[in-house]
Design an enzyme around this catalytic site. Structure first.
Site, PDB file in Angstrom:
ATOM      1  N   TRP A 117      37.359  53.332  49.220  1.00 46.95           N
ATOM      2  CA  TRP A 117      38.281  52.415  48.657  1.00 46.95           C
ATOM      3  C   TRP A 117      39.708  52.579  48.958  1.00 46.95           C
ATOM      4  CZ3 TRP A 117      42.485  51.686  45.365  1.00 46.95           C
ATOM      5  CH2 TRP A 117      42.726  50.723  44.330  1.00 46.95           C
ATOM      6  N   ASN A 176      38.797  61.958  48.549  1.00 48.24           N
ATOM      7  CA  ASN A 176      38.999  60.777  47.133  1.00 48.24           C
ATOM      8  C   ASN A 176      39.575  61.204  46.510  1.00 48.24           C
ATOM      9  OD1 ASN A 176      38.334  59.104  45.283  1.00 48.24           O
ATOM     10  ND2 ASN A 176      36.694  60.267  44.321  1.00 48.24           N
ATOM     11  N   GLY A 177      40.636  60.309  46.432  1.00 46.00           N
ATOM     12  CA  GLY A 177      42.273  60.350  45.757  1.00 46.00           C
ATOM     13  C   GLY A 177      43.421  60.584  46.731  1.00 46.00           C
ATOM     14  N   GLU A 236      48.050  37.514  26.556  1.00 44.56           N
ATOM     15  CA  GLU A 236      46.554  38.613  27.801  1.00 44.56           C
ATOM     16  C   GLU A 236      45.306  38.712  26.115  1.00 44.56           C
ATOM     17  OE1 GLU A 236      45.974  39.380  30.116  1.00 44.56           O
ATOM     18  OE2 GLU A 236      43.914  40.630  30.032  1.00 44.56           O
ATOM     19  N   ARG A 283      32.208  52.600  43.880  1.00 42.29           N
ATOM     20  CA  ARG A 283      33.492  53.230  43.932  1.00 42.29           C
ATOM     21  C   ARG A 283      34.495  52.277  45.089  1.00 42.29           C
ATOM     22  NH1 ARG A 283      34.475  58.088  41.930  1.00 42.29           N
ATOM     23  NH2 ARG A 283      33.771  58.904  40.264  1.00 42.29           N
ATOM     24  N   LYS A 323      35.151  36.735  39.486  1.00 45.26           N
ATOM     25  CA  LYS A 323      35.957  38.036  39.546  1.00 45.26           C
ATOM     26  C   LYS A 323      37.062  37.886  41.096  1.00 45.26           C
ATOM     27  CE  LYS A 323      37.586  41.968  39.232  1.00 45.26           C
ATOM     28  NZ  LYS A 323      38.577  42.172  37.875  1.00 45.26           N
ATOM     29  N   CYS A 334      36.562  55.677  45.927  1.00 43.81           N
ATOM     30  CA  CYS A 334      35.976  56.818  46.735  1.00 43.81           C
ATOM     31  C   CYS A 334      34.751  56.997  46.837  1.00 43.81           C
ATOM     32  CB  CYS A 334      36.840  57.194  47.203  1.00 43.81           C
ATOM     33  SG  CYS A 334      38.060  56.562  48.422  1.00 43.81           S
ATOM     34  N   LYS A 389      42.181  37.494  26.821  1.00 37.83           N
ATOM     35  CA  LYS A 389      40.888  37.938  26.447  1.00 37.83           C
ATOM     36  C   LYS A 389      39.604  37.796  24.878  1.00 37.83           C
ATOM     37  CE  LYS A 389      41.803  41.778  30.239  1.00 37.83           C
ATOM     38  NZ  LYS A 389      41.813  39.700  30.718  1.00 37.83           N
ATOM     39  N   HIS A 392      57.632  25.253  14.518  1.00 42.56           N
ATOM     40  CA  HIS A 392      57.952  23.992  15.082  1.00 42.56           C
ATOM     41  C   HIS A 392      56.382  23.319  15.352  1.00 42.56           C
ATOM     42  CE1 HIS A 392      61.811  25.497  15.677  1.00 42.56           C
ATOM     43  NE2 HIS A 392      61.052  26.411  16.276  1.00 42.56           N
ATOM     44  N   GLU A 421      38.098  35.076  26.846  1.00 41.90           N
ATOM     45  CA  GLU A 421      37.106  34.617  27.838  1.00 41.90           C
ATOM     46  C   GLU A 421      35.756  35.704  27.859  1.00 41.90           C
ATOM     47  OE1 GLU A 421      38.890  36.585  31.920  1.00 41.90           O
ATOM     48  OE2 GLU A 421      39.906  37.679  30.256  1.00 41.90           O
TER      49      GLU A 421
HETATM   50  C1  F6R Z   1      41.443  37.853  33.392  1.00 43.83           C
HETATM   51  C2  F6R Z   1      41.147  37.721  35.102  1.00 43.83           C
HETATM   52  C3  F6R Z   1      41.555  36.337  35.347  1.00 43.83           C
HETATM   53  C4  F6R Z   1      43.176  36.455  36.661  1.00 43.83           C
HETATM   54  C5  F6R Z   1      42.469  35.449  37.407  1.00 43.83           C
HETATM   55  C6  F6R Z   1      43.761  36.134  38.691  1.00 43.83           C
HETATM   56  O1  F6R Z   1      40.724  38.986  32.506  1.00 43.83           O
HETATM   57  O2  F6R Z   1      40.999  38.808  34.657  1.00 43.83           O
HETATM   58  O3  F6R Z   1      42.417  36.055  34.769  1.00 43.83           O
HETATM   59  O4  F6R Z   1      44.160  37.850  36.402  1.00 43.83           O
HETATM   60  O5  F6R Z   1      41.969  35.110  37.777  1.00 43.83           O
HETATM   61  O6  F6R Z   1      43.000  36.789  39.286  1.00 43.83           O
HETATM   62  P1  F6R Z   1      43.997  37.731  40.605  1.00 43.83           P
HETATM   63  O7  F6R Z   1      44.796  38.570  39.145  1.00 43.83           O
HETATM   64  O8  F6R Z   1      42.625  37.953  41.225  1.00 43.83           O
HETATM   65  O9  F6R Z   1      44.775  36.351  41.744  1.00 43.83           O
END
Ligand code: F6R
Length: 644
Positions: free
Chosen positions: A108, A134-135, A517, A47, A639, A22, A521, A540, A524
């Site tokens: 938010w 906010n909070g 993970e 935000r 995203k 927020c 990271k 294996h 990507e």
């Molecule tokens: C990696 C990443 C993606 C998401 C994936 C699922 O850093 O962000 O692998 O985790 O696209 O996205 P959501 O969680 O929004 O369903």
């Protein structure tokens, strides 16, 4: 925070005080407060953009003709991402002639759907007190019940509105806005930044905070307040950080700060060294590093009011009857990418604590596999965005086949929340960087809270065992804070690996999901081929890839599988690989086997995943930055993935 990035000196603006949710802005003494507030909101929109709203305070004469809300003029909009433009149509219209004071908010959502009715500012019963917040107000249900019993009518589903009504009672009894806030604030539990306006004092704003930051400022003719500096930088450099528990009264050109007892406090001036763009990133080089630093806060918020160190869990917001939850016999987690990895960590807790069979499925595969959903199956979809189309369709398919469904997401009212029977929200704040960081760790922690909740409903652990685990979970945000504090150190290590081509990430048990993970990271962000693998599985097949050019990152924190993992490390070392060990501080045995060490303070292995993943986020970040990549917008990625 890296020293070079510390943007503000004077009163601390430490990473721990970052607050992702927020945006708040307020001004008094302006000839065009609406313009000022809308411009500020546009700068704060990063935000949160679920809704936006403004209140202008008309002076007594101009109050006439204002319908409904007395001398406060309020407009709100809840068109996600478009609310501020929607409010723009009132700009320049002089609808509230003579108004010199305004407050605004970009939301938010955490409590209550992102509707216009839940958009801030919120008003009291009389429409003469307005508040933006906010909070999270932890005891809002308790306060709301008290207020309703006293005859107040609450109109929104938010945790915020109670504040307007608490202040109303005091103002009606004759208190000034400052006195009213002073009297009410001790009743409010949780984290908050609050700004209030009153129709009775048209040139006064009152601001107070606890944990969540607020900046106040002035020019010779204005009093100013905002949730962060970026909204005020273009107007003044005379800025002050309001301290925890302090209350500021703003008038045109004048700031007066008192503590809760009413004693005058001298606010500490901030020395500001950056411009507006950097301010939105709060001085960080990019959103990804900002969001990595926000993790302690995001995790604290995610568990706030939901788990207590004595083992009690409160998840009534889930919206599924406890009796139904206690009766489930199996959990299937569906998710993609980082959310899938969080699911793998969640599975360990669901099996070990709730003693429930749990499988974790890639959502895009689950849907087309003709999955078996037996009675008693809970399908838990994990999705940061709540919109990923693969997960959405898998969820819909599970529902069609009769599963009880829950979605765990960061975005209030997102697509999946409307499909699932129950919803669990992480409270990480908006994540702008494409690669998930704070949302991922918040997912992990919330899954652990959920697993403990199931364990207590099913009585699968004793009360003492639950309390012991709860204490570990509650301590995770602080442990994450400890690793975030080593950001520079990890980044420096990453720079040594800037030109690697091929990396294996190995882990066992809880470390396996962390390895996956870490590899994702690096892929990507740094565009480096990276593979996450269960360490015991190397022999294996994949071990044939290991030679002197290979880099192997091992998740080697102390735990029940340490001895076996170390044997696997010896195997890759013997073949000449460079070993990077993510291990506990002061673990000479592991350090002795490694060429490069990423140290983490020891965390019990049952809850270590959210802590261990942070150095790997920084590793990927550091390699990507060293290669000149855009970490906030890595190539070919979006995203929110809305295609199959
Ligand atoms: C990696 C990443 C993606 C998401 C994936 C699922 O850093 O962000 O692998 O985790 O696209 O996205 P959501 O969680 O929004 O369903």
């Amino acid at each position: 925070m890296p020293r070079a990035q510390v943007p503000v000196t004077g009163r601390s603006w430490a990473p721990g005080s970052l607050w992702p949710m927020c945006g708040i802005i307020g001004v008094t003494g302006s000839d065009d407060p609406l313009r000022f507030v809308l411009d500020g909101l546009a700068l704060l929109e990063y935000r949160g953009y679920d809704s936006a709203g403004v209140v202008l305070v008309a002076t007594a004469g101009e109050a006439e003709g204002l319908s409904g809300t007395g001398a406060l003029w309020r407009r709100r909009s809840a068109v996600r991402g478009e609310s501020i433009p929607a409010l723009e149509r009132f700009a320049g219209t002089d609808l509230v002639p003579g108004a010199r004071t305004g407050i605004g908010h970009t939301r938010w959502a955490t409590h209550g759907a992102p509707t216009e009715g839940n958009a801030h500012p919120h008003l009291d019963c009389t429409g003469r007190v307005a508040v933006v917040h906010n909070g999270i107000i932890e005891n809002h249900r308790h306060l709301a019940a008290k207020l309703v019993a006293a005859g107040h009518v609450l109109r929104s589903e938010t945790d915020t509105e109670v504040v307007a009504h608490l202040v109303e009672a005091e103002v009606t009894a004759g208190a000034s806005l400052l006195e009213a806030v002073q009297r009410c604030v001790s009743e409010i539990r949780g984290d908050f930044g609050l700004v209030l306006a009153s129709a009775d004092e048209p040139e006064v704003l009152v601001a107070t905070r606890q944990t969540s930051p607020l900046i106040v400022g002035r020019t010779s003719s204005l009093g100013l307040v905002a949730s962060d500096i970026s909204a005020l930088l273009e107007t003044t450099r005379e800025l002050y950080a309001l301290g925890d528990g302090e209350i500021a009264e703003l008038r045109p050109g004048v700031i007066r700060v008192v503590d809760r007892a009413g004693t005058r406090v001298e606010p500490t001036r901030l020395r500001v060294g950056w411009g507006v763009r950097a301010a939105q990133r709060e001085g960080f080089e990019d959103f990804m590093s900002k969001e990595i630093h926000e993790q302690p806060r995001a995790l604290t918020d995610t568990i706030l009011g939901r788990i207590h160190a004595d083992g009690t869990t409160e998840l009534e917001e889930l919206g599924i009857k406890e009796i139904e939850l206690a009766a489930i016999s199996r959990v299937i987690v569906i998710a993609c990418g980082s959310s899938y990895h969080a699911g793998l960590t969640g599975r360990v807790a669901i099996e070990a604590w709730a003693k429930l069979a749990c499988t974790v499925e890639i959502a895009s595969e689950f849907r087309y596999r003709n999955p078996i959903i037996e009675p008693g199956t809970l399908v838990l979809a994990i999705s940061q965005s709540g919109e990923t189309v693969d997960t959405f369709h898998a969820l819909r398919e599970a529902k069609r086949r009769g599963a009880l469904t829950v979605v765990l997401t960061n975005v209030v009212d997102s697509l999946m929340t409307r499909e699932a029977d129950g919803v669990l929200y992480t409270r990480a704040g908006p994540e702008i960087g494409v690669a998930s960081t704070k949302c991922h760790t918040a997912q992990i922690l919330l899954l652990q809270v959920f697993a403990l909740h199931l364990a207590s409903l099913r009585r699968s652990l004793s009360t003492d065992e639950i309390a012991e685990l709860a204490a570990l979970v509650v301590a995770v945000p602080a442990r994450v804070g400890d690793v975030v504090a080593r950001f520079d150190e990890y980044r420096h290590t990453a720079e040594q690996l800037a030109f690697v081509d091929d990396v294996f990430f190995l882990g066992r048990g809880g470390g396996y999901a962390v390895a996956l993970e870490g590899a994702l990271k690096l892929k990507e962000l740094a565009y480096v081929r990276a593979e996450g693998y269960p360490a015991g599985e190397m022999k294996h097949g994949p071990i044939s890839l290991i030679d002197r050019d290979a880099v192997v990152v091992v998740v080697a924190n102390r735990g029940s599988l340490s001895a076996k993992l170390l044997a696997n490390v010896e195997e890759v070392r013997a073949r000449g690989a460079t070993v990077v060990a993510l291990c506990d501080t002061d673990d000479p045995e592991v350090a002795g086997l490694a060429d490069i060490v990423l140290e983490v303070p020891h965390t019990d292995e049952t809850v270590a995943a959210a802590v261990l993943v942070v150095p790997l986020q920084v590793l990927a970040y550091g390699v990507a930055r060293a290669r000149g990549n855009d970490v906030d917008r890595p190539r070919n990625l979006a995203k929110v993935v809305t295609v199959e």
